[in-house]
Scaffold this active site. Sequence first.
Site, PDB file in Angstrom:
ATOM      1  N   CYS A 203       0.672  -1.459   0.285  1.00 49.34           N
ATOM      2  CA  CYS A 203       0.317   0.378  -0.361  1.00 49.34           C
ATOM      3  C   CYS A 203       0.356   1.693   0.059  1.00 49.34           C
ATOM      4  O   CYS A 203       0.348   1.929  -0.964  1.00 49.34           O
ATOM      5  CB  CYS A 203      -0.970  -0.123   1.167  1.00 49.34           C
ATOM      6  SG  CYS A 203      -1.019  -1.490   2.270  1.00 49.34           S
TER       7      CYS A 203
ATOM      8  N   ARG B 122       6.984 -11.112   5.612  1.00 49.93           N
ATOM      9  CA  ARG B 122       6.650 -11.320   6.824  1.00 49.93           C
ATOM     10  C   ARG B 122       6.903 -11.866   8.136  1.00 49.93           C
ATOM     11  O   ARG B 122       6.993 -13.167   7.678  1.00 49.93           O
ATOM     12  CB  ARG B 122       5.309 -10.902   7.102  1.00 49.93           C
ATOM     13  CG  ARG B 122       4.115  -9.909   6.128  1.00 49.93           C
ATOM     14  CD  ARG B 122       2.763  -9.587   6.219  1.00 49.93           C
ATOM     15  NE  ARG B 122       2.745  -8.665   5.838  1.00 49.93           N
ATOM     16  CZ  ARG B 122       1.716  -8.085   5.100  1.00 49.93           C
ATOM     17  NH1 ARG B 122       0.038  -9.367   5.849  1.00 49.93           N
ATOM     18  NH2 ARG B 122       1.029  -7.897   4.469  1.00 49.93           N
TER      19      ARG B 122
ATOM     20  N   GLN C 166       1.061 -10.822  -3.213  1.00 53.23           N
ATOM     21  CA  GLN C 166       0.364 -10.544  -2.929  1.00 53.23           C
ATOM     22  C   GLN C 166      -1.072 -10.180  -4.453  1.00 53.23           C
ATOM     23  O   GLN C 166      -0.539  -9.789  -5.338  1.00 53.23           O
ATOM     24  CB  GLN C 166      -0.563  -9.256  -1.865  1.00 53.23           C
ATOM     25  CG  GLN C 166      -0.295  -9.392   0.037  1.00 53.23           C
ATOM     26  CD  GLN C 166      -0.389  -8.284   0.200  1.00 53.23           C
ATOM     27  OE1 GLN C 166       0.055  -7.498   0.212  1.00 53.23           O
ATOM     28  NE2 GLN C 166      -1.199  -8.839   1.368  1.00 53.23           N
TER      29      GLN C 166
ATOM     30  N   ASP D 199      -2.415  -7.964  -4.883  1.00 52.28           N
ATOM     31  CA  ASP D 199      -3.314  -6.740  -4.550  1.00 52.28           C
ATOM     32  C   ASP D 199      -3.020  -5.489  -5.733  1.00 52.28           C
ATOM     33  O   ASP D 199      -3.382  -5.528  -6.629  1.00 52.28           O
ATOM     34  CB  ASP D 199      -2.260  -5.882  -3.975  1.00 52.28           C
ATOM     35  CG  ASP D 199      -1.527  -5.627  -2.343  1.00 52.28           C
ATOM     36  OD1 ASP D 199      -3.656  -5.316  -2.142  1.00 52.28           O
ATOM     37  OD2 ASP D 199      -1.132  -4.713  -1.948  1.00 52.28           O
TER      38      ASP D 199
ATOM     39  N   HIS E  49      -5.061  -1.569  -4.906  1.00 49.89           N
ATOM     40  CA  HIS E  49      -5.802  -0.224  -3.951  1.00 49.89           C
ATOM     41  C   HIS E  49      -6.332   0.665  -4.853  1.00 49.89           C
ATOM     42  O   HIS E  49      -6.241   1.194  -6.288  1.00 49.89           O
ATOM     43  CB  HIS E  49      -4.406   0.581  -3.027  1.00 49.89           C
ATOM     44  CG  HIS E  49      -3.754  -0.197  -2.703  1.00 49.89           C
ATOM     45  ND1 HIS E  49      -2.424  -1.234  -2.694  1.00 49.89           N
ATOM     46  CD2 HIS E  49      -4.035  -1.059  -1.437  1.00 49.89           C
ATOM     47  CE1 HIS E  49      -2.153  -1.340  -1.256  1.00 49.89           C
ATOM     48  NE2 HIS E  49      -3.117  -1.683  -1.230  1.00 49.89           N
TER      49      HIS E  49
ATOM     50  N   LYS F  82     -15.110  -2.852   6.721  1.00 45.81           N
ATOM     51  CA  LYS F  82     -14.920  -3.807   6.294  1.00 45.81           C
ATOM     52  C   LYS F  82     -15.244  -5.266   5.353  1.00 45.81           C
ATOM     53  O   LYS F  82     -16.260  -5.841   6.343  1.00 45.81           O
ATOM     54  CB  LYS F  82     -13.056  -4.519   5.618  1.00 45.81           C
ATOM     55  CG  LYS F  82     -13.629  -5.261   7.093  1.00 45.81           C
ATOM     56  CD  LYS F  82     -12.030  -6.433   7.900  1.00 45.81           C
ATOM     57  CE  LYS F  82     -12.126  -6.978   9.303  1.00 45.81           C
ATOM     58  NZ  LYS F  82     -10.998  -7.941   9.406  1.00 45.81           N
TER      59      LYS F  82
ATOM     60  N   HIS G  61      -8.179  -1.428   0.034  1.00 47.47           N
ATOM     61  CA  HIS G  61      -7.419  -2.061  -0.575  1.00 47.47           C
ATOM     62  C   HIS G  61      -8.065  -4.140  -0.864  1.00 47.47           C
ATOM     63  O   HIS G  61      -9.510  -3.932  -0.291  1.00 47.47           O
ATOM     64  CB  HIS G  61      -6.698  -2.748   0.836  1.00 47.47           C
ATOM     65  CG  HIS G  61      -5.761  -1.802   1.891  1.00 47.47           C
ATOM     66  ND1 HIS G  61      -4.568  -1.091   1.938  1.00 47.47           N
ATOM     67  CD2 HIS G  61      -7.156  -1.178   2.700  1.00 47.47           C
ATOM     68  CE1 HIS G  61      -4.377  -0.623   2.471  1.00 47.47           C
ATOM     69  NE2 HIS G  61      -5.412  -0.363   3.017  1.00 47.47           N
TER      70      HIS G  61
HETATM   71 ZN   LIG Z   1      -3.176  -2.612   1.056  1.00 53.05          ZN
END
Ligand SMILES: [Zn+2]
Length: 649
Positions: A338, A367, A385, A387, A389, A473, A519
């Site tokens: 992000c 992580r 991910q 991912d 945004h 969320k 996200h």
């Molecule tokens: Zn994110």
Amino acid sequence: MIKISFPDHSVREYDSGITALDIASKISHGLAKEVVSATVNGEIWDVTRPIATDASIRLHKFDDPEGKYAFWHSSAHLMAEALEDLYPGTKFGIGPAIENGFYYDIDPGSGAVITEADLPKIEEKMVELARRNSSYIREDISKKDALDFFTRKGDEYKVELIGELEDGTITLYKHGNFTDLCRGPHLPDTGHIKAIKLLSLAGAYWRGDEKRKQLTRIYGITFPKKQMLDEYLSMLEQAKARDHRKIGKDLELFTFSQKVGQGLPLWLPKGAMLRERLENFLRKIQVQYGYLPVITPHIGQKELYVTSGHWEKYGKDSFKPIQTPAEGEEFLLKPMNCPHHCEIYRSKPRSYKDLPIRFAEFGTVYRYEQSGELHGLTRVRGFTQDDAHLFCRPDQLKDEFKKVIDIVFTVFKAFDFQEFTTQISLRDPENKEKYIGSDENWIKAEKAIIEATEEKGMKTTVVVGEAAFYGPKLDFMVKDAIGRKWQLGTIQVDYNLPERFELEYVGSDDQRHRPVMIHRAPFGSMERFVAVLIEHTGGKFPLWLTPDQVVILPISEKYHVYAEKVLNFLNNCDIRTLIDSRNEKIGKKIRDNELKRIPYLLIVGEKEEAEGTVSVRRQGEGDKGSFKPEDFKDMIEKEMARQMEGINS
Ligand SMILES: [Zn+2]
Ligand SMILES: [Zn+2]
């Protein structure tokens, strides 16, 4: 008289001191037999606890999570009673209910050791004690009396726990010959526990501290009916056969190397190609939905994560900063994509007309997880991910949400996840100061999510107080082929990062405004998704995705030339085809290739060569008859097109 209100908003009057169990039995005898706990004014209670004031009430059967909690926690007490009987002097740590069953951490004392071989004996004792139908009795106790009781008993772990409790809040629960320090709630009696299985043993440090004593953790599960236990155990057997770590190895999809480092998956060629197909699948959909690809590096300056807040939150407990030969330069392995995407948003001025902007990246993040927590592809230290945004105006939130929901549905359909549940997490309106973002925006965002799910005809559970501090969320949980639940896909609103990165757009009023950020990751991560997919399908992937789609099995060496011809034809048509030219009996070739989960087996021998055909077998379905190679190609192309319906258009 007191007023009791029910979930359907009806209100009835009862004498003060009535219990949830009394209320249930006034409704029906059957219900009274089944209720195992009750939520009274938002707190889970014993059904035998007297209610003295007006209250709202929900009754729970075993099927409810609150019911299972009381059931399994009571079973932990029952196991403790059995242990105390079999191993006098046993000391007890904690014994909570968990997602599936319960455990108790114990110290058998006086040098005794409990092993797997002892579990059936403990189980048998539990069955005997359960049949005594002992009531679970709650008792308030002063801190001093509690300390005296457990000191006399010699249970130093409980004494330590009581030391940390406030006087006036301490309760004991007794049943049969066993007394435990406990907040409850519990079943009315042990007679509810009809089926018992102790599953495994593990070592567990007292309070999770490796400097302290290692206790023995015993895991078990119980049910109100024997049939439920049988079903659960058969599910466990099936789960073992579907373990993605085993199938991933058999199908040569991925591996781990101690030398590379634990928790860092290595994708083998077949796995890498499978993952590429998954990525392309999502890329195609994302192009349709107006996503723009971006690519960002695997590291970022520490300052970036100080700005985003990730440093403060994860810095101490994750990978340490990377230094360079230059003085004062510090980088972090990227824990999230992000912040990088926020900086891309900031790379030029944005107008209200440019929004929404959707940046997508298959972004690899790192992580730190403790080695004991690592598990196959589901808990790793480096993962990618899927991912994206989305940056939008507050008035665009609902539409954006609906579009992301459509993408998630497309994914579920393509991978045959037929059953799923969804949960909306909202803020706690009593504690507004815990959350960032204006009141007005929160109301707008929560309304947008609720309306988006309603307009999509979804049945959702709404949970108040479960939102992150930075936004509400929507979560999706899928049920796999053997009934296990997996979280796949979260859509998260974020007011925090736009604030921290000072993201702006110029509105139609010529003023500067903050965009809202969403996200979203329908797969979660490539690693986790592949793991879930393997466990869901048992490694029998949909035809369009599976590593090898077709294998040709010549009956003998004589037909290899013809088999090669068919192989070339199919591979030229982009159908992933192999040939099994081993000198083996055809029956063995069929069995071996079915074990490799190859969907189509083509048998070629004298008849097929003479006719210019192939004999087709479909995995799990058997013989499909003989086909010309062109017709076979058309058939499997149609099958793939059906699976990809709505994606290529
Ligand atoms: Zn994110
Ligand atoms: Zn308890």
